[in-house]
Scaffold this active site. Structure first.
Site, mmCIF file in Angstrom:
data_model
loop_
_atom_site.group_PDB
_atom_site.id
_atom_site.type_symbol
_atom_site.label_atom_id
_atom_site.label_comp_id
_atom_site.label_asym_id
_atom_site.label_seq_id
_atom_site.Cartn_x
_atom_site.Cartn_y
_atom_site.Cartn_z
ATOM 1 N N HIS A 93 41.501 38.359 42.272
ATOM 2 C CA HIS A 93 41.013 39.554 41.561
ATOM 3 C C HIS A 93 42.051 40.122 40.593
ATOM 4 O O HIS A 93 41.802 41.132 39.955
ATOM 5 C CB HIS A 93 40.663 40.627 42.617
ATOM 6 C CG HIS A 93 39.758 41.713 42.122
ATOM 7 N ND1 HIS A 93 38.442 41.497 41.762
ATOM 8 C CD2 HIS A 93 39.959 43.049 41.914
ATOM 9 C CE1 HIS A 93 37.888 42.638 41.371
ATOM 10 N NE2 HIS A 93 38.787 43.595 41.446
ATOM 11 N N SER A 121 36.320 44.572 37.144
ATOM 12 C CA SER A 121 36.006 45.186 38.434
ATOM 13 C C SER A 121 35.199 46.469 38.216
ATOM 14 O O SER A 121 34.098 46.406 37.685
ATOM 15 C CB SER A 121 37.301 45.400 39.220
ATOM 16 O OG SER A 121 37.012 45.639 40.564
ATOM 17 N N ASP A 143 38.596 35.547 45.033
ATOM 18 C CA ASP A 143 38.695 37.001 44.857
ATOM 19 C C ASP A 143 38.477 37.668 46.212
ATOM 20 O O ASP A 143 37.440 37.450 46.861
ATOM 21 C CB ASP A 143 37.609 37.420 43.865
ATOM 22 C CG ASP A 143 37.698 38.867 43.437
ATOM 23 O OD1 ASP A 143 37.953 39.729 44.298
ATOM 24 O OD2 ASP A 143 37.499 39.124 42.241
HETATM 25 N N1 LIG Z 1 44.764 49.306 46.006
HETATM 26 C C1 LIG Z 1 43.503 48.786 46.319
HETATM 27 C C2 LIG Z 1 42.879 47.963 45.201
HETATM 28 C C3 LIG Z 1 43.329 48.327 43.834
HETATM 29 C C4 LIG Z 1 43.028 47.211 42.858
HETATM 30 O O1 LIG Z 1 42.999 46.041 43.207
HETATM 31 N N2 LIG Z 1 42.767 47.589 41.620
HETATM 32 C C5 LIG Z 1 42.418 46.605 40.654
HETATM 33 C C6 LIG Z 1 41.025 46.865 40.208
HETATM 34 S S1 LIG Z 1 39.939 46.804 41.620
HETATM 35 C C7 LIG Z 1 38.405 47.295 41.047
HETATM 36 O O2 LIG Z 1 38.165 48.126 40.261
HETATM 37 C C8 LIG Z 1 43.393 46.655 39.497
HETATM 38 O O3 LIG Z 1 43.059 46.327 38.381
HETATM 39 N N3 LIG Z 1 44.631 47.051 39.793
HETATM 40 C C9 LIG Z 1 45.672 47.244 38.799
HETATM 41 C C10 LIG Z 1 46.549 46.056 38.523
HETATM 42 O O4 LIG Z 1 47.374 46.170 37.588
HETATM 43 O O5 LIG Z 1 46.417 45.010 39.180
HETATM 44 C C11 LIG Z 1 43.580 47.927 47.541
HETATM 45 O O6 LIG Z 1 44.705 47.677 47.927
HETATM 46 O O7 LIG Z 1 42.539 47.496 48.048
#
Ligand SMILES: N[C@@H](CCC(=O)N[C@@H](CSC=O)C(=O)NCC(=O)O)C(=O)O
Length: 282
Positions: free
Chosen positions: A257, A148, A224
């Site tokens: 995602h 991401s 995603d």
């Molecule tokens: N909280 C946010 C989105 C947060 C999210 O989905 N973070 C992803 C990376 S998104 C792009 O950089 C992530 O890797 N989170 C950590 C995990 O351990 O999953 C929302 O709710 O939109």
């Protein structure tokens, strides 16, 4: 450099370190997985694969969720996982999850109040590898991958530094940050209103201009939740086709995602990098 913890995993060591970052002007934590050579050969040197994480992550998300250690141990690759931004009470922040701490976007900020600490591009390209190569048994081979926001960072850093990396890959990267809400917000804040200065941090722009062609693999899930609005792999593909860049872009049916997607295809990415990192030069 201070060792925070060390845990045996797959005959190797999963460790976490804190160090004082000269460029970011604050203490930083990173994780490292060190394979243990089965013959106990202490002079064996390993390539390093850098993982850049996404929004809201620290160095721990990938280490705990991706399941990369078993194959990294088998292949003989050191994994290094930095944090996603400078951190601390004295570091500028924002209440939103997509700006400030946890959202450094791997750029060198030029604007107030960010520019004093937010130099993640230089940290990943220069300071962190110098530290890693001083303290761990590395050879001169490096790969970079991420997810991401971190996929964006890996693509940009790899394409801008083809002499430093052998291979690049990304899961669900933000491919065209100059034209999506996450990117417009972060690049506007960190770099200012002149959108031309954003282009050096846009994988779609860079792939259209690339002269050297590092091997690039991109994996994207078709379920995603951020695909159409934020990630835009189609823009990257069109730019790559127009410039003749041999991009390997794979779409995976049903995947979202999350780190479940990453864990499902981490083996493919590690083997992709291994093909270039472990290759014996002729
Ligand atoms: N909280 C946010 C989105 C947060 C999210 O989905 N973070 C992803 C990376 S998104 C792009 O950089 C992530 O890797 N989170 C950590 C995990 O351990 O999953 C929302 O709710 O939109």
């Amino acid at each position: 450099m201070e060792l925070i913890n060390s845990t045996k995993a797959f005959d190797g060591l999963q460790q976490q370190y804190r160090h004082s970052s000269r460029l970011l002007n604050c203490p930083m934590v990173f994780s490292v997985f060190l394979p243990q050579d089965k013959e106990g050969d202490t002079i064996r040197k390993y390539p390093v694969l850098y993982w850049l994480s996404g929004l809201t992550c620290t160095d721990e998300n990938f280490s705990q969720k991706a399941g990369a250690q078993r194959l990294a141990a088998e292949l003989g690759i050191i994994l290094v996982v930095p944090d996603t931004s400078p951190r601390g009470d004295g570091v500028a922040d924002d209440s939103a999850y997509d700006l400030g701490q946890g959202a450094g976007f791997y750029v060198n900020a030029t604007q107030e109040p960010w520019r004093q600490h937010y130099r993640m591009y230089d940290y990943i390209v220069d300071e962190l590898p110098q530290l890693i190569e001083m303290h761990f048994p590395t050879n001169n081979r490096r790969g970079i991958f991420g997810h991401s926001m971190g996929g964006h960072g890996a693509l940009v850093i790899g394409m801008r530094n083809p002499q430093r990396y052998q291979s690049v890959s990304a899961f669900s990267p933000i491919c065209n940050p100059i034209a999506c809400p996450w990117g417009e917000k972060a690049l506007g804040a960190y770099l200012g209103a002149d959108a031309q200065s954003w282009e050096n941090y846009d994988a779609t722009v860079l792939i259209g201009r690339a002269v050297e062609h590092l091997p690039i693999l991109v994996s994207q899930g078709d379920q995603d939740q951020f695909l159409g609005k934020q990630l835009k792999p189609h823009a990257l593909q069109i730019a790559a086709e127009a410039s003749g860049y041999p991009l390997k872009l794979e779409h995976h049916q049903g995947y979202d995602h999350s780190y479940y997607f990453i864990a499902s295809f981490i083996e493919e990415h590690l083997r992709f990098h291994a093909d270039f990192l472990l290759k014996i030069d002729a």
